[in-house]
Design a protein around this motif. Structure first.
Motif, PDB file in Angstrom:
ATOM      1  N   THR A   4       0.746  -1.176  -0.125  1.00 51.64           N
ATOM      2  CA  THR A   4       0.113  -0.035  -0.095  1.00 51.64           C
ATOM      3  C   THR A   4       0.702   1.186   0.258  1.00 51.64           C
ATOM      4  O   THR A   4       1.993   1.283   0.284  1.00 51.64           O
ATOM      5  N   THR A   5       0.326   2.371  -0.258  1.00 52.56           N
ATOM      6  CA  THR A   5       1.189   3.659  -0.298  1.00 52.56           C
ATOM      7  C   THR A   5       1.442   3.874   0.933  1.00 52.56           C
ATOM      8  O   THR A   5       0.570   3.669   2.073  1.00 52.56           O
ATOM      9  N   PRO A   6       2.684   4.482   1.347  1.00 48.27           N
ATOM     10  CA  PRO A   6       3.508   4.690   0.315  1.00 48.27           C
ATOM     11  C   PRO A   6       4.491   3.266   0.131  1.00 48.27           C
ATOM     12  O   PRO A   6       5.814   3.678   0.027  1.00 48.27           O
ATOM     13  N   GLY A   7       4.046   2.093   0.064  1.00 44.59           N
ATOM     14  CA  GLY A   7       5.037   0.899  -0.175  1.00 44.59           C
ATOM     15  C   GLY A   7       5.106   0.147   0.763  1.00 44.59           C
ATOM     16  O   GLY A   7       6.035  -0.775   0.821  1.00 44.59           O
ATOM     17  N   VAL A   8       4.501   0.145   1.995  1.00 47.64           N
ATOM     18  CA  VAL A   8       4.793  -0.328   3.082  1.00 47.64           C
ATOM     19  C   VAL A   8       3.825  -1.687   3.147  1.00 47.64           C
ATOM     20  O   VAL A   8       2.720  -1.412   2.796  1.00 47.64           O
ATOM     21  N   PRO A   9       4.038  -2.647   3.400  1.00 49.03           N
ATOM     22  CA  PRO A   9       3.159  -3.996   3.302  1.00 49.03           C
ATOM     23  C   PRO A   9       2.133  -3.925   4.291  1.00 49.03           C
ATOM     24  O   PRO A   9       2.398  -3.398   5.329  1.00 49.03           O
ATOM     25  N   ASP A  10       1.024  -4.518   3.839  1.00 51.09           N
ATOM     26  CA  ASP A  10       0.045  -4.482   4.855  1.00 51.09           C
ATOM     27  C   ASP A  10       0.244  -5.277   6.214  1.00 51.09           C
ATOM     28  O   ASP A  10      -0.212  -4.964   7.057  1.00 51.09           O
ATOM     29  N   ASP A  11       0.976  -6.248   5.976  1.00 51.74           N
ATOM     30  CA  ASP A  11       1.253  -7.029   7.140  1.00 51.74           C
ATOM     31  C   ASP A  11       2.286  -6.235   8.269  1.00 51.74           C
ATOM     32  O   ASP A  11       1.830  -6.542   9.567  1.00 51.74           O
ATOM     33  N   ALA A  12       3.065  -5.336   7.564  1.00 52.58           N
ATOM     34  CA  ALA A  12       3.717  -4.586   8.572  1.00 52.58           C
ATOM     35  C   ALA A  12       2.943  -3.540   9.212  1.00 52.58           C
ATOM     36  O   ALA A  12       3.099  -3.340  10.467  1.00 52.58           O
ATOM     37  N   MET A  13       2.234  -2.932   8.483  1.00 49.30           N
ATOM     38  CA  MET A  13       0.963  -2.161   9.014  1.00 49.30           C
ATOM     39  C   MET A  13       0.311  -2.549  10.239  1.00 49.30           C
ATOM     40  O   MET A  13      -0.044  -1.885  11.128  1.00 49.30           O
ATOM     41  N   ARG A  14      -0.182  -3.836   9.819  1.00 46.85           N
ATOM     42  CA  ARG A  14      -1.129  -4.422  10.898  1.00 46.85           C
ATOM     43  C   ARG A  14      -0.251  -4.860  12.061  1.00 46.85           C
ATOM     44  O   ARG A  14      -0.881  -4.634  13.166  1.00 46.85           O
ATOM     45  N   ARG A  15       0.985  -5.318  12.003  1.00 46.07           N
ATOM     46  CA  ARG A  15       1.736  -5.570  13.121  1.00 46.07           C
ATOM     47  C   ARG A  15       2.163  -4.342  13.774  1.00 46.07           C
ATOM     48  O   ARG A  15       1.819  -4.265  15.364  1.00 46.07           O
ATOM     49  N   LEU A  16       2.207  -3.174  13.230  1.00 47.78           N
ATOM     50  CA  LEU A  16       2.619  -1.860  13.898  1.00 47.78           C
ATOM     51  C   LEU A  16       1.321  -1.373  14.930  1.00 47.78           C
ATOM     52  O   LEU A  16       1.470  -0.744  15.703  1.00 47.78           O
ATOM     53  N   ALA A  17       0.316  -1.499  13.936  1.00 48.66           N
ATOM     54  CA  ALA A  17      -1.112  -0.864  14.599  1.00 48.66           C
ATOM     55  C   ALA A  17      -1.399  -1.555  15.889  1.00 48.66           C
ATOM     56  O   ALA A  17      -2.013  -1.149  16.804  1.00 48.66           O
ATOM     57  N   GLN A  18      -0.948  -2.839  15.930  1.00 50.78           N
ATOM     58  CA  GLN A  18      -1.198  -3.883  17.138  1.00 50.78           C
ATOM     59  C   GLN A  18       0.046  -3.496  18.329  1.00 50.78           C
ATOM     60  O   GLN A  18      -0.340  -3.575  19.419  1.00 50.78           O
ATOM     61  N   MET A  19       1.054  -2.683  17.945  1.00 53.10           N
ATOM     62  CA  MET A  19       2.133  -2.299  18.798  1.00 53.10           C
ATOM     63  C   MET A  19       1.637  -0.700  19.353  1.00 53.10           C
ATOM     64  O   MET A  19       2.608  -0.284  20.339  1.00 53.10           O
ATOM     65  N   ARG A  20       1.045  -0.154  18.907  1.00 50.85           N
ATOM     66  CA  ARG A  20       0.537   1.275  19.463  1.00 50.85           C
ATOM     67  C   ARG A  20       0.291   1.432  20.985  1.00 50.85           C
ATOM     68  O   ARG A  20      -0.265   0.455  21.391  1.00 50.85           O
ATOM     69  N   PRO A  21       0.875   2.294  21.357  1.00 52.11           N
ATOM     70  CA  PRO A  21       0.730   2.607  22.881  1.00 52.11           C
ATOM     71  C   PRO A  21      -0.916   2.414  23.299  1.00 52.11           C
ATOM     72  O   PRO A  21      -1.644   2.972  22.451  1.00 52.11           O
ATOM     73  N   GLY A  22      -1.145   1.644  24.473  1.00 48.58           N
ATOM     74  CA  GLY A  22      -2.416   1.379  24.863  1.00 48.58           C
ATOM     75  C   GLY A  22      -3.247  -0.008  24.065  1.00 48.58           C
ATOM     76  O   GLY A  22      -4.397  -0.217  24.792  1.00 48.58           O
ATOM     77  N   GLN A  23      -2.456  -0.610  23.308  1.00 40.90           N
ATOM     78  CA  GLN A  23      -3.028  -1.982  22.627  1.00 40.90           C
ATOM     79  C   GLN A  23      -2.614  -2.942  23.834  1.00 40.90           C
ATOM     80  O   GLN A  23      -1.647  -2.753  24.291  1.00 40.90           O
ATOM     81  N   PRO A  24      -3.370  -4.070  23.724  1.00 45.40           N
ATOM     82  CA  PRO A  24      -3.030  -5.402  24.453  1.00 45.40           C
ATOM     83  C   PRO A  24      -1.590  -5.551  24.367  1.00 45.40           C
ATOM     84  O   PRO A  24      -0.928  -6.474  25.173  1.00 45.40           O
ATOM     85  N   GLU A  91       9.391   6.448   7.862  1.00 44.23           N
ATOM     86  CA  GLU A  91       8.708   7.477   8.549  1.00 44.23           C
ATOM     87  C   GLU A  91       7.028   6.898   8.738  1.00 44.23           C
ATOM     88  O   GLU A  91       6.528   7.110   9.737  1.00 44.23           O
ATOM     89  N   ALA A  92       6.663   6.301   7.552  1.00 45.91           N
ATOM     90  CA  ALA A  92       5.152   5.926   7.606  1.00 45.91           C
ATOM     91  C   ALA A  92       5.049   4.901   8.556  1.00 45.91           C
ATOM     92  O   ALA A  92       3.997   4.731   9.265  1.00 45.91           O
ATOM     93  N   GLU A  93       6.146   4.121   8.916  1.00 48.18           N
ATOM     94  CA  GLU A  93       5.783   3.134   9.891  1.00 48.18           C
ATOM     95  C   GLU A  93       5.802   3.694  11.271  1.00 48.18           C
ATOM     96  O   GLU A  93       5.083   3.216  12.285  1.00 48.18           O
ATOM     97  N   ALA A  94       6.743   4.467  11.581  1.00 48.04           N
ATOM     98  CA  ALA A  94       6.740   5.638  12.668  1.00 48.04           C
ATOM     99  C   ALA A  94       5.334   5.989  12.832  1.00 48.04           C
ATOM    100  O   ALA A  94       4.889   6.306  14.049  1.00 48.04           O
ATOM    101  N   ASP A  95       4.806   6.626  11.779  1.00 43.83           N
ATOM    102  CA  ASP A  95       3.484   7.239  11.899  1.00 43.83           C
ATOM    103  C   ASP A  95       2.550   6.214  12.237  1.00 43.83           C
ATOM    104  O   ASP A  95       1.671   6.660  13.279  1.00 43.83           O
ATOM    105  N   ALA A  96       2.550   5.105  11.906  1.00 42.01           N
ATOM    106  CA  ALA A  96       1.653   4.138  12.415  1.00 42.01           C
ATOM    107  C   ALA A  96       1.591   3.785  13.915  1.00 42.01           C
ATOM    108  O   ALA A  96       0.595   3.549  14.373  1.00 42.01           O
ATOM    109  N   LEU A  97       2.617   4.029  14.238  1.00 42.69           N
ATOM    110  CA  LEU A  97       3.057   4.083  15.686  1.00 42.69           C
ATOM    111  C   LEU A  97       2.471   4.960  16.470  1.00 42.69           C
ATOM    112  O   LEU A  97       2.522   5.020  17.856  1.00 42.69           O
ATOM    113  N   GLY A  98       2.335   6.170  15.984  1.00 43.42           N
ATOM    114  CA  GLY A  98       2.185   7.601  16.617  1.00 43.42           C
ATOM    115  C   GLY A  98       3.274   7.907  17.154  1.00 43.42           C
ATOM    116  O   GLY A  98       3.251   8.671  18.277  1.00 43.42           O
ATOM    117  N   ALA A  99       4.407   7.890  16.638  1.00 46.11           N
ATOM    118  CA  ALA A  99       5.957   8.343  17.142  1.00 46.11           C
ATOM    119  C   ALA A  99       5.879   9.743  16.853  1.00 46.11           C
ATOM    120  O   ALA A  99       5.468  10.449  15.843  1.00 46.11           O
TER     121      ALA A  99
END
Length: 273
Positions: A4-24, A91-99
């Motif tokens: 997906t845009t900007p080229g980060v695999p979906d699997d990586a974005m899903r993993r990072l979304a689960q690592m955001r602060p406040g997630q189990p 940077e997009a991966e860091a954005d997904a973590l709310g960094a």
């Protein structure tokens, strides 16, 4: 694999979304050493996760004239664009973590054996989030992106303590063809201590172009200056007379106009080394 845009695999974005602060499953990952981790925490930042950007890039061919010093601008653009893609995805991966930023960033190039002129450009670092915002309201840079820095955890702590913050890694690239000596010129130099002006001029010019491009990036970020600058030169696979000059450093700005820089103190370690 879906990308997906900007080229980060979906699997990586899903993993990072689960690592955001406040997630189990908000377990952080990091390549910081123990000392770096503790100093980053002491500076008021929390590691969120290891972030990565990658780009497999076909670097084309551009030939220089045998007896002419000149920049190979197509190769310069290719090397810069590939690194920029890797940085943007990191940077997009860091954005997904709310960094708020990324520290300890490393940029590497690895040429692949499965394809001629194919290279992987990799950017990797640790995304961090501040416990409290600064007086200016945000730790992000003027473009609204997490700051990036290749400083170690120790240097990052020192910078924050002195009232400065990174605003971004800045880089400049120049691929340059260095002219060959003519036959009679080479023969005339045998056995003599003598400067080769065309070589000096070429290397000087190439480094200057790389430095000026790095400085232009820092100006665009509104930085006060650049620290930790390194000037690298690598011929990659182009041969001895074509070399890339790569300038990289961390642009910084003061957090407030009245910041105070602590005086250095002498410390004697209690070890026998």
């Amino acid at each position: 694999m879906t990308v997906t845009t900007p080229g980060v695999p979906d699997d990586a974005m899903r993993r990072l979304a689960q690592m955001r602060p406040g997630q189990p499953t908000s377990l952080f990952t990091s390549d910081l050493s123990v000392n770096e981790f503790l100093l980053v925490r002491e500076a008021g930042f929390r590691p969120l996760g290891l972030v990565l950007g990658s780009s497999i890039y076909h670097v084309g061919i551009q030939l220089g004239r045998w007896s002419q010093n000149r920049e190979l601008d197509q190769l310069s653009q290719a090397m810069y664009h590939a690194r920029e893609l890797a940085m943007t995805r990191m940077e997009a991966e860091a954005d997904a973590l709310g960094a708020d930023g990324i520290v300890g960033v490393r940029l590497d190039i690895e040429f692949k054996e499965f394809g001629s002129e194919l290279a992987e450009f990799i950017a990797i670092g640790t995304a961090i989030q501040a416990d409290v915002p600064p007086e200016s309201g945000t730790w992000r840079n003027r473009h609204g992106k997490p700051f990036t820095s290749d400083l170690s955890g120790q240097d990052f702590w020192t910078l924050i303590q002195a009232g400065y913050t990174p605003v971004g890694m800045t880089m400049g690239s120049c691929v340059y063809h260095i002219a060959h000596q003519r036959f009679w010129q080479a023969m005339g130099n045998i056995g003599q201590n003598v400067e080769i002006p065309q070589y000096t001029e070429a290397l000087y010019d190439a480094r200057e172009l790389a430095m000026s491009r790095m400085q232009a990036e820092a100006e665009d970020l509104g930085a006060e200056g650049i620290v930790g600058v390194r000037m690298l030169s690598t011929s990659h696979r182009w041969g001895g007379h074509t070399t890339e000059f790569f300038a990289i450093g961390t642009a910084v700005r003061p957090l407030r106009p009245d910041h105070v820089i602590a005086k250095p103190q002498l410390v004697l370690p209690l070890t026998d080394r």
